[in-house]
Design a protein around this motif. Sequence first.
Motif, mmCIF file in Angstrom:
data_model
loop_
_atom_site.group_PDB
_atom_site.id
_atom_site.type_symbol
_atom_site.label_atom_id
_atom_site.label_comp_id
_atom_site.label_asym_id
_atom_site.label_seq_id
_atom_site.Cartn_x
_atom_site.Cartn_y
_atom_site.Cartn_z
ATOM 1 N N ARG A 1 38.225 35.432 -18.162
ATOM 2 C CA ARG A 1 39.231 34.808 -17.095
ATOM 3 C C ARG A 1 40.284 35.943 -16.712
ATOM 4 O O ARG A 1 40.852 36.106 -15.510
ATOM 5 C CB ARG A 1 40.295 33.851 -17.528
ATOM 6 C CG ARG A 1 39.279 32.531 -17.728
ATOM 7 C CD ARG A 1 39.943 31.320 -17.990
ATOM 8 N NE ARG A 1 40.556 31.340 -19.401
ATOM 9 C CZ ARG A 1 39.996 30.907 -20.606
ATOM 10 N NH1 ARG A 1 38.803 30.508 -20.497
ATOM 11 N NH2 ARG A 1 40.600 31.116 -21.813
ATOM 12 N N TYR A 2 40.591 36.769 -17.859
ATOM 13 C CA TYR A 2 41.972 37.747 -17.542
ATOM 14 C C TYR A 2 41.230 38.766 -16.319
ATOM 15 O O TYR A 2 41.895 39.164 -15.455
ATOM 16 C CB TYR A 2 42.279 38.674 -18.831
ATOM 17 C CG TYR A 2 43.157 39.683 -18.580
ATOM 18 C CD1 TYR A 2 44.583 39.482 -18.322
ATOM 19 C CD2 TYR A 2 42.690 41.236 -18.573
ATOM 20 C CE1 TYR A 2 45.529 40.583 -17.899
ATOM 21 C CE2 TYR A 2 43.615 42.134 -18.207
ATOM 22 C CZ TYR A 2 44.831 41.920 -17.994
ATOM 23 O OH TYR A 2 45.717 42.975 -17.524
ATOM 24 N N PHE A 3 40.130 39.395 -16.645
ATOM 25 C CA PHE A 3 39.546 40.469 -15.736
ATOM 26 C C PHE A 3 39.240 39.794 -14.310
ATOM 27 O O PHE A 3 39.533 40.377 -13.424
ATOM 28 C CB PHE A 3 38.085 40.980 -16.138
ATOM 29 C CG PHE A 3 38.362 41.683 -17.422
ATOM 30 C CD1 PHE A 3 39.145 42.819 -17.697
ATOM 31 C CD2 PHE A 3 37.506 41.573 -18.543
ATOM 32 C CE1 PHE A 3 39.528 43.371 -19.039
ATOM 33 C CE2 PHE A 3 37.260 42.321 -19.816
ATOM 34 C CZ PHE A 3 38.354 43.143 -19.769
ATOM 35 N N GLU A 4 38.835 38.588 -14.442
ATOM 36 C CA GLU A 4 38.605 37.766 -13.049
ATOM 37 C C GLU A 4 39.799 37.800 -12.397
ATOM 38 O O GLU A 4 40.083 38.097 -11.194
ATOM 39 C CB GLU A 4 38.032 36.576 -13.082
ATOM 40 C CG GLU A 4 36.526 36.759 -13.475
ATOM 41 C CD GLU A 4 35.848 35.659 -13.930
ATOM 42 O OE1 GLU A 4 36.501 34.388 -13.894
ATOM 43 O OE2 GLU A 4 34.461 35.690 -14.095
ATOM 44 N N GLU A 5 40.860 37.405 -12.958
ATOM 45 C CA GLU A 5 42.547 37.250 -12.189
ATOM 46 C C GLU A 5 43.094 38.404 -11.885
ATOM 47 O O GLU A 5 43.422 38.614 -10.629
ATOM 48 C CB GLU A 5 43.396 36.325 -13.345
ATOM 49 C CG GLU A 5 43.035 35.004 -13.378
ATOM 50 C CD GLU A 5 43.053 34.176 -12.081
ATOM 51 O OE1 GLU A 5 44.047 34.638 -11.111
ATOM 52 O OE2 GLU A 5 41.828 33.547 -11.524
ATOM 53 N N PHE B 1 35.259 45.335 -21.081
ATOM 54 C CA PHE B 1 35.472 45.431 -19.274
ATOM 55 C C PHE B 1 34.088 45.944 -19.187
ATOM 56 O O PHE B 1 33.342 45.170 -18.163
ATOM 57 C CB PHE B 1 36.498 46.178 -18.852
ATOM 58 C CG PHE B 1 36.435 46.081 -17.249
ATOM 59 C CD1 PHE B 1 37.048 45.247 -16.738
ATOM 60 C CD2 PHE B 1 35.753 47.159 -16.700
ATOM 61 C CE1 PHE B 1 36.739 45.103 -15.191
ATOM 62 C CE2 PHE B 1 35.480 47.292 -15.247
ATOM 63 C CZ PHE B 1 36.149 46.064 -14.654
ATOM 64 N N ALA B 2 33.262 46.858 -19.858
ATOM 65 C CA ALA B 2 32.135 47.120 -19.498
ATOM 66 C C ALA B 2 31.052 46.056 -19.775
ATOM 67 O O ALA B 2 30.284 45.865 -18.967
ATOM 68 C CB ALA B 2 31.737 48.203 -20.558
ATOM 69 N N CYS C 1 32.617 40.422 -24.237
ATOM 70 C CA CYS C 1 33.583 40.098 -23.475
ATOM 71 C C CYS C 1 33.886 38.558 -23.623
ATOM 72 O O CYS C 1 33.013 37.617 -22.936
ATOM 73 C CB CYS C 1 33.352 40.341 -22.097
ATOM 74 S SG CYS C 1 35.046 39.868 -21.038
ATOM 75 N N ASN C 2 34.685 38.005 -24.310
ATOM 76 C CA ASN C 2 34.827 36.665 -24.557
ATOM 77 C C ASN C 2 35.354 35.663 -23.223
ATOM 78 O O ASN C 2 35.822 36.427 -22.461
ATOM 79 C CB ASN C 2 35.707 36.167 -25.699
ATOM 80 C CG ASN C 2 37.064 36.621 -25.514
ATOM 81 O OD1 ASN C 2 37.639 36.650 -24.482
ATOM 82 N ND2 ASN C 2 37.823 37.175 -26.612
ATOM 83 N N ALA C 3 35.692 34.630 -23.367
ATOM 84 C CA ALA C 3 35.933 33.646 -22.216
ATOM 85 C C ALA C 3 37.198 33.870 -21.838
ATOM 86 O O ALA C 3 37.792 34.057 -20.453
ATOM 87 C CB ALA C 3 35.841 32.195 -22.845
#
Length: 183
Positions: free
Chosen positions: A27-31, A56-57, A21-23
């Motif tokens: 950011r996308y998953f967190e948002e 995501f895993a 999971c790149n940066a």
Amino acid sequence: MKTVDSYLEWKSWSPEDFGVCNAEQTRYFEEELKKAGMFLGENISVLEIGFGNGQFAGWARSKSSVYVGTELEETLLARASADGFEVYPATLDVTAIAAGRKFDCVVVFDVFEHLEITDLLLLLQSLSNSLADGGRILARFPSGDSPFSRAIQYGDITHKSVIGSGIISQLAYDTDLIPLQIR
């Protein structure tokens, strides 16, 4: 379609990138989870339907969440198992996978459009039965309400359903789910 492997190549899902999971994805998953009122952390139970190449895993693992995933493709199931993830074939019913557990968070990225509406209804019923009190489902799919999503919807021969806000509302009603956001 030629083979499963050609689909994985078309998606650029290589074995060496599995679970990475790149940066930007972080950011996308967190948002997305923040907007949905969901937060991952230690001992938060997470179910992902259709984990693909595992971005995501990998991110959920970095949050010390209890991760469970499903996937249709055997090659991806083997990669995930080899990396120590608890995974199951997508052909299994979610309530069987849950085996009495309840999930705090369910994520479904780019999967609903691959299902017939009748199959989507069955999946949502299983998810509804497997959610913890206060649990939430976050789903991303091309919006059938938007003319701008047509390139995405019709850009993959494995897409079977066009889903708009009306369809999601009907499916939610039929499965005792309450849509908190449609965007």
